[in-house]
Scaffold this motif. Structure first.
Motif, PDB file in Angstrom:
ATOM      1  N   TYR A 117       0.795  -1.232   0.000  1.00  0.00           N
ATOM      2  CA  TYR A 117       0.000   0.000   0.000  1.00  0.00           C
ATOM      3  C   TYR A 117       0.825   1.280   0.000  1.00  0.00           C
ATOM      4  O   TYR A 117       0.251   2.377   0.029  1.00  0.00           O
ATOM      5  CB  TYR A 117      -0.950  -0.014   1.211  1.00  0.00           C
ATOM      6  CG  TYR A 117      -1.839  -1.230   1.210  1.00  0.00           C
ATOM      7  CD1 TYR A 117      -2.673  -1.485   0.134  1.00  0.00           C
ATOM      8  CD2 TYR A 117      -1.813  -2.140   2.256  1.00  0.00           C
ATOM      9  CE1 TYR A 117      -3.471  -2.615   0.109  1.00  0.00           C
ATOM     10  CE2 TYR A 117      -2.611  -3.275   2.230  1.00  0.00           C
ATOM     11  CZ  TYR A 117      -3.449  -3.503   1.152  1.00  0.00           C
ATOM     12  OH  TYR A 117      -4.241  -4.613   1.123  1.00  0.00           O
ATOM     13  N   GLY A 118       2.140   1.144  -0.045  1.00  0.00           N
ATOM     14  CA  GLY A 118       3.002   2.315  -0.142  1.00  0.00           C
ATOM     15  C   GLY A 118       2.705   3.339   0.929  1.00  0.00           C
ATOM     16  O   GLY A 118       2.511   3.016   2.103  1.00  0.00           O
ATOM     17  N   TRP A 174      -6.190  -1.477   2.094  1.00  0.00           N
ATOM     18  CA  TRP A 174      -6.643  -0.192   1.563  1.00  0.00           C
ATOM     19  C   TRP A 174      -7.370  -0.438   0.259  1.00  0.00           C
ATOM     20  O   TRP A 174      -6.926  -1.229  -0.560  1.00  0.00           O
ATOM     21  CB  TRP A 174      -5.442   0.736   1.329  1.00  0.00           C
ATOM     22  CG  TRP A 174      -4.914   1.320   2.600  1.00  0.00           C
ATOM     23  CD1 TRP A 174      -4.119   0.688   3.522  1.00  0.00           C
ATOM     24  CD2 TRP A 174      -5.160   2.635   3.108  1.00  0.00           C
ATOM     25  NE1 TRP A 174      -3.847   1.524   4.569  1.00  0.00           N
ATOM     26  CE2 TRP A 174      -4.471   2.731   4.346  1.00  0.00           C
ATOM     27  CE3 TRP A 174      -5.874   3.731   2.650  1.00  0.00           C
ATOM     28  CZ2 TRP A 174      -4.484   3.888   5.121  1.00  0.00           C
ATOM     29  CZ3 TRP A 174      -5.889   4.880   3.420  1.00  0.00           C
ATOM     30  CH2 TRP A 174      -5.211   4.959   4.638  1.00  0.00           C
ATOM     31  N   SER A 200      -4.777   0.619  -4.873  1.00  0.00           N
ATOM     32  CA  SER A 200      -4.562   0.460  -3.436  1.00  0.00           C
ATOM     33  C   SER A 200      -3.249   1.057  -2.981  1.00  0.00           C
ATOM     34  O   SER A 200      -2.791   0.775  -1.882  1.00  0.00           O
ATOM     35  CB  SER A 200      -4.613  -1.023  -3.046  1.00  0.00           C
ATOM     36  OG  SER A 200      -3.565  -1.717  -3.658  1.00  0.00           O
ATOM     37  N   SER A 201      -2.640   1.848  -3.849  1.00  0.00           N
ATOM     38  CA  SER A 201      -1.436   2.576  -3.442  1.00  0.00           C
ATOM     39  C   SER A 201      -1.442   3.922  -4.165  1.00  0.00           C
ATOM     40  O   SER A 201      -2.059   4.052  -5.224  1.00  0.00           O
ATOM     41  CB  SER A 201      -0.175   1.780  -3.785  1.00  0.00           C
ATOM     42  OG  SER A 201      -0.103   1.591  -5.184  1.00  0.00           O
ATOM     43  N   ASP A 203      -0.120   5.504  -6.390  1.00  0.00           N
ATOM     44  CA  ASP A 203       0.734   5.457  -7.575  1.00  0.00           C
ATOM     45  C   ASP A 203       0.252   6.549  -8.537  1.00  0.00           C
ATOM     46  O   ASP A 203      -0.578   6.316  -9.414  1.00  0.00           O
ATOM     47  CB  ASP A 203       0.625   4.060  -8.201  1.00  0.00           C
ATOM     48  CG  ASP A 203       1.554   3.880  -9.389  1.00  0.00           C
ATOM     49  OD1 ASP A 203       2.043   4.892  -9.915  1.00  0.00           O
ATOM     50  OD2 ASP A 203       1.768   2.727  -9.786  1.00  0.00           O
ATOM     51  N   GLY A 290      -0.718  -3.120  -5.505  1.00  0.00           N
ATOM     52  CA  GLY A 290      -1.511  -2.141  -6.245  1.00  0.00           C
ATOM     53  C   GLY A 290      -2.947  -2.560  -6.430  1.00  0.00           C
ATOM     54  O   GLY A 290      -3.776  -1.769  -6.878  1.00  0.00           O
TER      55      GLY A 290
END
Lengths: 437, 469
Positions: A117-118, A174, A200-201, A203, A290
């Motif tokens: 999820y970064g 997330w 979910s990140s 990006d 992601g």
């Protein structure tokens, strides 16, 4: 704690043979934009409890019934007791074949929140919204195409699964979703495309590229001509459309489909054949960076490890809940939300070099997992012959995946889609294209 | 006849909600709360097992809406903490802080209103013995599967929901509770590598009595599944078509239902906005949407923004006359709200949504309509549909197309059929409407690919022309 109150209600009832309780704590932020302007904002805080009560009937062979309750944190003790009683009564008469639930020693896959999820990990959803908006509008207005309206949803979900066998699993995930309308042209000739995307990140480049590509497609739709006759041409599917095709094989690898006898393939079957297509290799998985559908556990709390379901074109293993694995006498694998499909032999450029119709956007593309029927009304496509690439709109594409068995070509390049990580495109040789007008 | 009473939970919560509204009233220009407590069960019988559980439509929670300086925000939660007013006020204030410089809406009116409605059904589904429900489903399912060894799967499902809602604002108190039910029979037939799936469905503001209608559907469903195994593909082209009432309803829903949802007008997404007062259909077409005026799955007393339900005539004698609106869209457009502001659940935004959408019946018989077709198809059994409000395309996917030649059904069947066309052409080409009228509410409606709400759609048999592929 609500979890303790629910467990006490189950124990006080005393009639459940087993139970599973899932707590889902969600905190979400939502932004709604018209043009570039915020129209409204919403926040959501909710906690839900899903309680499965299993009731075994006496006698041989062993049988089991189950009922799933959706419980609210505002339920008081009498309401909980009544709900448990209702569920136990419903489960008591079912008498399905008996099956186990996972215990504390079931698999526990690694779950690296930061990797999946970064920068979302450890933060609040509201904090990310402005950055998401900036990314999604990076290419707005490019060459005259623009975002008409856009919605952003981001939620952090904390899940805990406990059961009567001592299993206790927790994880945070997330879930991001955006849908947007892009326009090109003006007045009566203005055209639009609807696009949605899961993430979910944070990006930013991926989000910006998705909008940028859609703006380009809107411009193409503006200039598109009615879809002409495309008799004999294969159809190239890209992105999430291609993923819907791939999902036909994933659905065929589901234990429930096998148990219900609706899967087009049985264990050991060749899903392809000698038709010159790429060999299908499909691995069911719990997580893809992601992808917001990622999960370390299935609904039972069974840890999800990658399972190679289709190897060298042959269906070898099935993904599915413990119940269906037990019914079928198979080694438990868990019910995976995602899959990875192996790359094909040809590059995307090589696939595109063949004369074809590229399907870029449908009104509502469908692939029926049981029948293999697919189709939809074409909002935007490209008729490609050599270096000539003409945008087309209208008409429809229909076909049957069984007619294409062993003949589908997959691109060498891989992409992450909503359902999987797999080839960026696939070429389906046999489909019927109804021309527009 | 058991009456559907209001939710005890909502009644018990009302003092805390009212106190919260009173506490926050001075802080905002407008404040309201919608409370929901909807309960329901699912039952299914499949070849190898019986399943049951609470419905996915089950919900219980609250959405507070506030307006300040023209800006509107919402906060949804499903708890009732002791400090409810403080918690809700903090969340709403945080949202207002986010929305500095945001688009504004004219003041939300809060005219005094007090009303309630409590539905009823013949047999209370929540008092039923679950084993008996599952026995009925298992019997219907078995009757389908036993019809032929080519039927490899048959399942029966039923769902019963009791919807309870309470809307409060300083000047309004609205309460409603009603039951809707739906049931499905599904059959999958297989021969060689050819597999076909079909279904029969039932729905309505009914209770357990809906299941009395399920068993009799089994023989026709089994026959249909087997018939589909012999189906072919259609030669793409433009054809005369006759739509059954279910397909007609989806045509109305997708063609000019979504297209006149007036939040689309606000976003300038709807071509229909520039066609109000202009012909868009054959003069014989009358089209309506309304949560009042019909008693089906899209019916209610008030919407999820506390506006009383109405019935809207969308097309009158072929002329587009009005759209359907949520509250904010109506305020922005200066039109009267039509009571179509609906949420998937308490924790979702309200949008302009359809309710019961239909084309009114005409004067022909189905037989006269079939006799009038030189070469075309009778379209039956809706699978899916999708709107295109900006560009007026339409997609309908039906499971069954029955060939008609020289006024007679030939017995040839094609499946599936993707029907497409330009909406005004499809509607303008309507040349006959049957006397029949049926509504079906066994599906649901999404806005794009989310925000699902329960609706019904229907009408008579309709003759028009469409592109089929």
């Amino acid at each position: 704690m609500m979890i303790d109150r629910i467990i006490r209600a189950v124990q006080a009832n005393g009639k459940a043979s087993d139970w599973r309780l899932t707590e889902t704590v969600k905190r979400g932020a939502e932004w709604y934009l018209v043009g570039k302007d915020l129209d409204t904002a919403r926040s959501v805080e909710s906690t839900l409890y899903s309680l499965v009560l299993y009731v075994d009937a006496p006698g041989e062979p062993k049988t089991r019934g189950a009922y799933t309750l959706n419980l609210h944190p505002t339920a008081d003790e009498p309401e909980l007791a009544a709900a448990v009683d209702r569920a136990v009564r419903a489960a008591s008469g079912m008498r399905n074949p008996w099956y186990p639930i996972p215990g504390p020693d079931s698999p526990q896959p690694a779950w690296n929140e930061a990797e999946l999820y970064g920068a979302f990990a450890g933060s609040e959803p509201e904090a990310a919204m402005a950055g998401l908006k900036a990314a999604l509008y990076r290419h707005d207005g490019q060459d005259g195409a623009r975002v008409n309206s856009l919605e952003i949803f981001l939620s952090r979900v904390r899940t805990r699964i406990v059961n009567s066998r001592g299993l206790d699993r927790s994880y945070t995930s997330w879930k991001g979703y955006t849908e947007f309308i892009v326009n090109a042209g003006s007045g009566q000739s203005e055209v639009e495309l609807f696009v949605d995307l899961e993430f979910s990140s944070p990006d930013a480049d991926r989000l910006a590229t998705a909008v940028g590509d859609s703006l380009a497609q809107a411009r193409d739709r503006l200039a598109a001509v009615p879809t002409p006759s495309c008799e004999g041409l294969p159809v190239l599917f890209r992105g999430k459309l291609a993923a819907q095709i791939y999902a036909y094989w994933f659905e065929a690898a589901q234990a429930q489909a096998a148990f219900d006898k609706v899967s087009p393939f049985a264990l050991g079957d060749e899903v392809g054949g000698p038709g010159g297509g790429d060999v299908v290799r499909l691995t069911a998985t719990g997580a893809i960076p992601g992808n917001p559908r990622s999960s370390p556990y299935d609904a039972d709390g069974f840890g999800l490890k990658p399972v190679e379901c289709i190897a060298d074109g042959k269906l070898l293993r099935l993904s599915g809940a413990l119940k269906y694995a037990s019914y079928l006498g198979l080694e438990p694998a868990g019910e995976h939300p995602l899959f990875v499909l192996g790359a094909g032999a040809k590059s995307l450029a090589e696939l595109q070099a063949m004369p074809h119709l590229e399907a870029a956007s449908f009104s509502d593309f469908f692939v029926e997992p049981t029948t293999g029927d697919f189709g939809g009304e074409l909002r935007l496509g490209y008729r490609v012959e050599g270096k000539k690439r003409v945008a087309v709109t209208g008409g429809s594409v229909t076909g049957r995946l069984p007619d294409n068995r062993g003949r589908i070509l997959l691109s060498r390049e891989l992409e992450t889609h909503d359902l999987c990580r797999g080839p960026a495109a696939c070429l389906v040789p046999s489909a019927t294209v109804a021309k527009a007008g | 006849m058991p009456n559907c009473t209001g939710s005890p939970f909502l009644k018990a919560s009302e003092p805390a909600l009212a106190k919260t509204l009173a506490s926050l009233k001075a802080r905002y220009d407008y404040i309201s709360v919608l409370g929901t407590d909807s309960f329901g069960s699912n039952f299914a019988a499949t070849p190898g097992e019986r399943r049951a559980g609470d419905s996915a439509w089950v919900e219980r929670g609250f959405t507070f809406r506030a307006q300040k300086g023209g800006v509107v925000v919402e906060h949804s939660l499903n708890a009732l903490p002791d400090n409810l007013a403080t918690a809700v006020g903090a969340a709403l204030d945080a949202a207002f802080a986010t929305l500095v410089g945001a688009r504004t809406v004219p003041p939300i009116p809060d005219e005094p209103a007090k009303a309630d409605r409590f539905g009823s059904c013949a047999k209370d589904p929540f008092a039923a013995d679950p084993d008996n429900v599952l026995d009925v489903l298992a019997g219907a399912r078995k009757a389908v599967q036993d019809a032929s060894p080519d039927i490899v799967y048959a399942a029966a499902r039923a769902e019963f929901m009791r919807v309870s809602k309470l809307f409060l604002s300083p000047n309004r108190r609205l309460e409603q509770a009603f039951i809707w039910s739906q049931a499905y029979l599904v059959a999958v037939a297989k021969r060689g590598d050819k597999t076909k799936e079909t279904y029969q469905s039932l729905s309505g503001l009914k209770g357990l009595e809906l299941l009395d209608e399920l068993g009799p559907l089994a023989p026709a469903l089994a026959a249909e599944a087997l018939e589909l195994l012999d189906s072919g593909s259609i030669e793409p082209g433009e054809y005369e078509v006759i739509m059954d009432p279910d397909v007609t309803g989806t045509l109305a829903h997708e063609a000019f239902g979504h297209g006149v949802e007036m939040d689309m007008f606000v976003k300038e997404r709807a071509l229909a906005a520039s066609y109000v007062g202009k012909p868009v259909a054959s003069p014989i077409v009358q089209m309506f949407d309304g949560a009042s005026g019909q008693e089906h799955c899209g019916s209610y007393l008030f919407d999820d923004e506390g506006r009383l339900a109405t019935r809207t005539q969308i097309i009158k004698d072929g002329i587009l006359v009005a759209g359907i609106s949520d509250l904010q869209s109506a305020l922005r457009l200066g039109t009267a709200p039509t009571g179509n502001g609906r949420r998937q659940a308490y924790d979702h935004k309200a949008y302009a949504r359809m309710t019961n959408t239909y084309i009114a019946p005409g004067s022909s018989t189905k037989e006269e309509m079939l006799a009038s077709v030189k070469y075309g198809y009778l379209l039956e059994k809706m699978n899916s549909g999708m709107e295109d409000p900006k560009n007026w395309g339409i997609q309908l996917v039906v499971l069954i197309g029955r060939e008609i030649r020289d006024g007679k059904l030939t017995g040839r069947v094609v499946s599936p059929v993707v029907c497409s066309g330009y909406v005004p052409e499809v509607l303008s080409n309507i040349s006959m409407l049957s006397k029949d009228f049926e509504l079906s509410g066994s599906g649901y409606c999404g806005k794009g690919y989310k925000e699902y709400v329960k609706v019904s759609a229907g009408g008579p048999y309709v003759k028009t022309t469409m592109r089929l592929g």
